[in-house]
Structure formats: structure tokens, C-alpha cells
Motif scaffolding. Structure first.
Motif, PDB file in Angstrom:
ATOM      1  N   HIS A  24       0.721  -1.465   0.274  1.00 47.69           N
ATOM      2  CA  HIS A  24       0.197   0.007  -0.214  1.00 47.69           C
ATOM      3  C   HIS A  24       0.990   1.004   0.276  1.00 47.69           C
ATOM      4  N   ALA A  25       2.396   0.895  -0.056  1.00 46.37           N
ATOM      5  CA  ALA A  25       2.976   2.356  -0.482  1.00 46.37           C
ATOM      6  C   ALA A  25       2.923   3.488  -1.207  1.00 46.37           C
ATOM      7  N   ASP A  26       2.479   4.386  -1.376  1.00 50.04           N
ATOM      8  CA  ASP A  26       2.305   4.824  -2.345  1.00 50.04           C
ATOM      9  C   ASP A  26       3.403   5.484  -3.340  1.00 50.04           C
ATOM     10  N   ILE A  27       3.754   5.023  -3.790  1.00 48.85           N
ATOM     11  CA  ILE A  27       4.700   4.951  -4.639  1.00 48.85           C
ATOM     12  C   ILE A  27       4.626   5.408  -6.195  1.00 48.85           C
ATOM     13  N   PRO A  28       5.246   6.520  -6.863  1.00 51.13           N
ATOM     14  CA  PRO A  28       5.084   6.943  -8.344  1.00 51.13           C
ATOM     15  C   PRO A  28       5.734   6.961  -8.199  1.00 51.13           C
ATOM     16  N   LEU A  29       5.483   6.760 -10.408  1.00 48.58           N
ATOM     17  CA  LEU A  29       6.365   5.992 -10.625  1.00 48.58           C
ATOM     18  C   LEU A  29       7.289   6.850 -11.192  1.00 48.58           C
ATOM     19  N   ASN A  30       7.840   5.504 -12.000  1.00 47.50           N
ATOM     20  CA  ASN A  30       9.879   6.349 -12.074  1.00 47.50           C
ATOM     21  C   ASN A  30       9.871   6.991 -14.026  1.00 47.50           C
ATOM     22  N   ALA A  31      10.692   7.251 -14.483  1.00 51.61           N
ATOM     23  CA  ALA A  31      10.721   7.870 -15.512  1.00 51.61           C
ATOM     24  C   ALA A  31      10.400   7.020 -16.548  1.00 51.61           C
ATOM     25  N   ILE A  32      11.011   5.871 -16.318  1.00 47.33           N
ATOM     26  CA  ILE A  32      11.228   4.324 -17.414  1.00 47.33           C
ATOM     27  C   ILE A  32       9.801   3.893 -17.035  1.00 47.33           C
ATOM     28  N   GLY A  33       8.486   4.151 -15.980  1.00 44.89           N
ATOM     29  CA  GLY A  33       7.717   4.017 -15.927  1.00 44.89           C
ATOM     30  C   GLY A  33       6.657   4.519 -16.486  1.00 44.89           C
ATOM     31  N   ARG A  34       6.764   6.302 -16.330  1.00 38.59           N
ATOM     32  CA  ARG A  34       5.879   6.940 -17.666  1.00 38.59           C
ATOM     33  C   ARG A  34       6.286   7.235 -18.814  1.00 38.59           C
ATOM     34  N   ALA A  35       7.743   6.378 -19.392  1.00 38.89           N
ATOM     35  CA  ALA A  35       7.322   5.658 -20.101  1.00 38.89           C
ATOM     36  C   ALA A  35       7.008   4.955 -21.070  1.00 38.89           C
ATOM     37  N   GLN A  36       6.594   3.926 -20.067  1.00 34.82           N
ATOM     38  CA  GLN A  36       5.773   2.282 -20.576  1.00 34.82           C
ATOM     39  C   GLN A  36       4.588   2.773 -20.318  1.00 34.82           C
ATOM     40  N   ALA A  37       4.099   3.574 -19.594  1.00 28.10           N
ATOM     41  CA  ALA A  37       2.651   4.435 -19.820  1.00 28.10           C
ATOM     42  C   ALA A  37       2.499   4.944 -21.113  1.00 28.10           C
ATOM     43  N   ARG A  38       3.612   5.471 -21.697  1.00 25.02           N
ATOM     44  CA  ARG A  38       3.272   6.557 -23.169  1.00 25.02           C
ATOM     45  C   ARG A  38       2.863   5.790 -24.200  1.00 25.02           C
ATOM     46  N   ARG A  39       4.164   4.554 -24.070  1.00 25.26           N
ATOM     47  CA  ARG A  39       4.147   3.647 -25.003  1.00 25.26           C
ATOM     48  C   ARG A  39       2.483   2.528 -24.905  1.00 25.26           C
ATOM     49  N   LEU A  40       2.297   2.222 -24.477  1.00 17.32           N
ATOM     50  CA  LEU A  40       0.773   1.925 -23.815  1.00 17.32           C
ATOM     51  C   LEU A  40       0.123   2.489 -24.271  1.00 17.32           C
ATOM     52  N   ALA A  41      -0.281   3.729 -24.033  1.00 13.93           N
ATOM     53  CA  ALA A  41      -1.346   4.260 -23.849  1.00 13.93           C
ATOM     54  C   ALA A  41      -0.823   4.823 -25.992  1.00 13.93           C
ATOM     55  N   GLU A  42       0.015   5.319 -26.647  1.00 13.48           N
ATOM     56  CA  GLU A  42       0.112   5.309 -28.172  1.00 13.48           C
ATOM     57  C   GLU A  42      -0.186   3.639 -28.934  1.00 13.48           C
ATOM     58  N   ARG A  43      -0.087   2.457 -28.279  1.00 14.21           N
ATOM     59  CA  ARG A  43      -0.574   1.604 -28.771  1.00 14.21           C
ATOM     60  C   ARG A  43      -2.250   0.986 -28.817  1.00 14.21           C
TER      61      ARG A  43
END
Length: 223
Positions: A24-43
Motif C-alpha cells: 500500500h506504499a504510495d510510490i509514484p512512477l519513475n521516468a521509465i514507468g512514465r515512458a512505459q505508460a506512454r507506449r501503452l497509451a500509444e498502442r
């Protein structure tokens, strides 16, 4: 009518990268995670599928992933706290090696297949029941629709176990669930079928942080 559920794990965090239990620790995305999310969104934006709604765990690593996906799908995500990761109690922030040093007996019992509370937090059953209950309600309420559920490795695995409960030779408990991977579960009149599992085609050959709920990594390798 079929309800198609696209189970999406959040993008990478620094704790994923260093092999630390999050819970439950509320850890944010790192730069790689945001890039992964953008690639998912592009797909999703270019190839689909088209979602009728997006629901997300309210923990920020999932919520940020869902928000990036929502921009591409032109759908605002809806928070659903039942999709949170398992609570790992005092294990939060520790690596598996540190957990073994501090609580080796409990760790060994879990690795042997026993379901006990992680670090005084939750058992897998404590996660399974609310996740499956929420997903069953969504499948019933949104019959005939396609839903994106942005969550965590534990909840994805809970839905897989529920969908595979009457199928021989399918044991998703120890499957790796990668960051921003897509897993498909289909519900029709209370019957469940599985589609593609852990689809990370949008990431190509990008390295993946370890999913702490799957089989334990070799501590000599990058988690």
C-alpha cells in the motif's frame, strides 16, 4: 453478453527497479514507468482496443498509468480502491533478501505455498476476495462492454486465478506480470475465459523489473 476486461499493471517505480516490496506504499512512477505508460497509451490509441470505461487502483503508480492511458482513450479513469495491491505490512520498502533476514520463517512459508499475512499485513485471500468481488460487479454492470482495469501484480493474479479456477493445467499464481502488461479475461453469464496473458508487445525488448508476487528472483540478478 460478454464483458471483456483488460487487466493492466502499472508502470515501473523505483521500488520495482530495486526489488522492494510496495504493497500500500504510495510510490509514484519513475521516468521509465512514465515512458512505459506512454507506449501503452500509444498502442491503445493506434491499435485499440476501444474501452468503454477505465477503472484504476487509487494508488498513484496505478492512477498515473491510468491517467496517461485515459488521455489516449479519451476517457477519464474512475478510482476503485478495491483494485489496490496487497498490504505487505512491515515488509513495505524491503527487498526479499531483507525480508528473509528479518522474517525468514514467514517468507519460507509463503514460498512453500502457505497463505499467511505478509509482514503482519494481508494474506493473498484478503486481497483475492475484494478484488474478485469488485470485478464480478463490474462485469455484471458493464455487460457487453470492454473495460480497462489498471491495477497491480497481485490483483491481476487474483482475477486470473478466479477466471482459471475450473480449468485444468492453468496455474497463474506464480506468473510474472510485467509493468504495463495487458492480460485479458472475458466474462459471459458468469463463465470466465482467458485471453492473452502478460502481453508487453508495446515494450518490445525493454528490460523488466521483477514482479514481487511471482516466483522469487535470484538475488544475484537484477530484480
Amino acid at each position: 453478453m460478454k464483458t471483456t476486461l483488460y487487466l493492466i499493471r502499472h508502470g515501473e517505480t523505483d521500488w520495482n527497479l530495486t526489488g522492494r516490496w510496495q504493497g500500500h506504499a504510495d510510490i509514484p512512477l519513475n521516468a521509465i514507468g512514465r515512458a512505459q505508460a506512454r507506449r501503452l497509451a500509444e498502442r491503445i490509441g493506434t491499435r485499440g482496443p476501444r474501452f468503454d470505461a477505465i477503472f484504476s487502483s487509487d494508488l498513484q503508480r496505478a492512477w498515473e498509468t491510468a491517467s496517461i492511458l485515459g488521455q489516449a482513450a479519451d476517457l477519464p479513469p474512475q478510482p476503485l480502491p478495491a483494485l489496490r495491491e496487497i498490504d505487505v505490512g512491515s515488509w513495505s520498502g524491503l527487498t526479499s533478501a531483507e525480508v528473509r533476514a528479518r522474517d525468514g520463517e514467514t517468507y519460507a512459508r509463503i514460498q512453500s505455498g502457505e497463505d499467511v499475512a505478509r509482514g503482519g499485513g494481508e494474506r493473498f485471500l484478503d486481497l483475492y476476495s475484494p478484488v474478485v468481488g469488485a470485478v464480478e460487479q463490474l462485469a455484471d454492470k458493464h455487460a457487453g462492454q470492454a473495460l480497462a482495469l489498471v491495477m497491480h501484480g497481485g490483483p491481476v493474479r487474483a482475477v486470473l486465478l478466479h477466471a482459471a479456477r475450473d480449468k485444468r493445467g492453468v496455474n497463474p499464481y506464480r506468473l510474472h506480470i510485467g509493468n504495463t502488461s495487458i492480460t485479458v479475461a472475458i466474462c459471459e453469464d458468469g463463465r470466465w475465459e482467458l485471453g492473452p496473458i502478460n502481453d508487453m508487445g508495446h515494450l518490445e525488448a525493454s528490460p523488466q523489473a521483477h514482479d514481487m508476487m511471482s516466483a522469487p528472483p535470484d538475488d544475484t540478478e537484477r530484480p
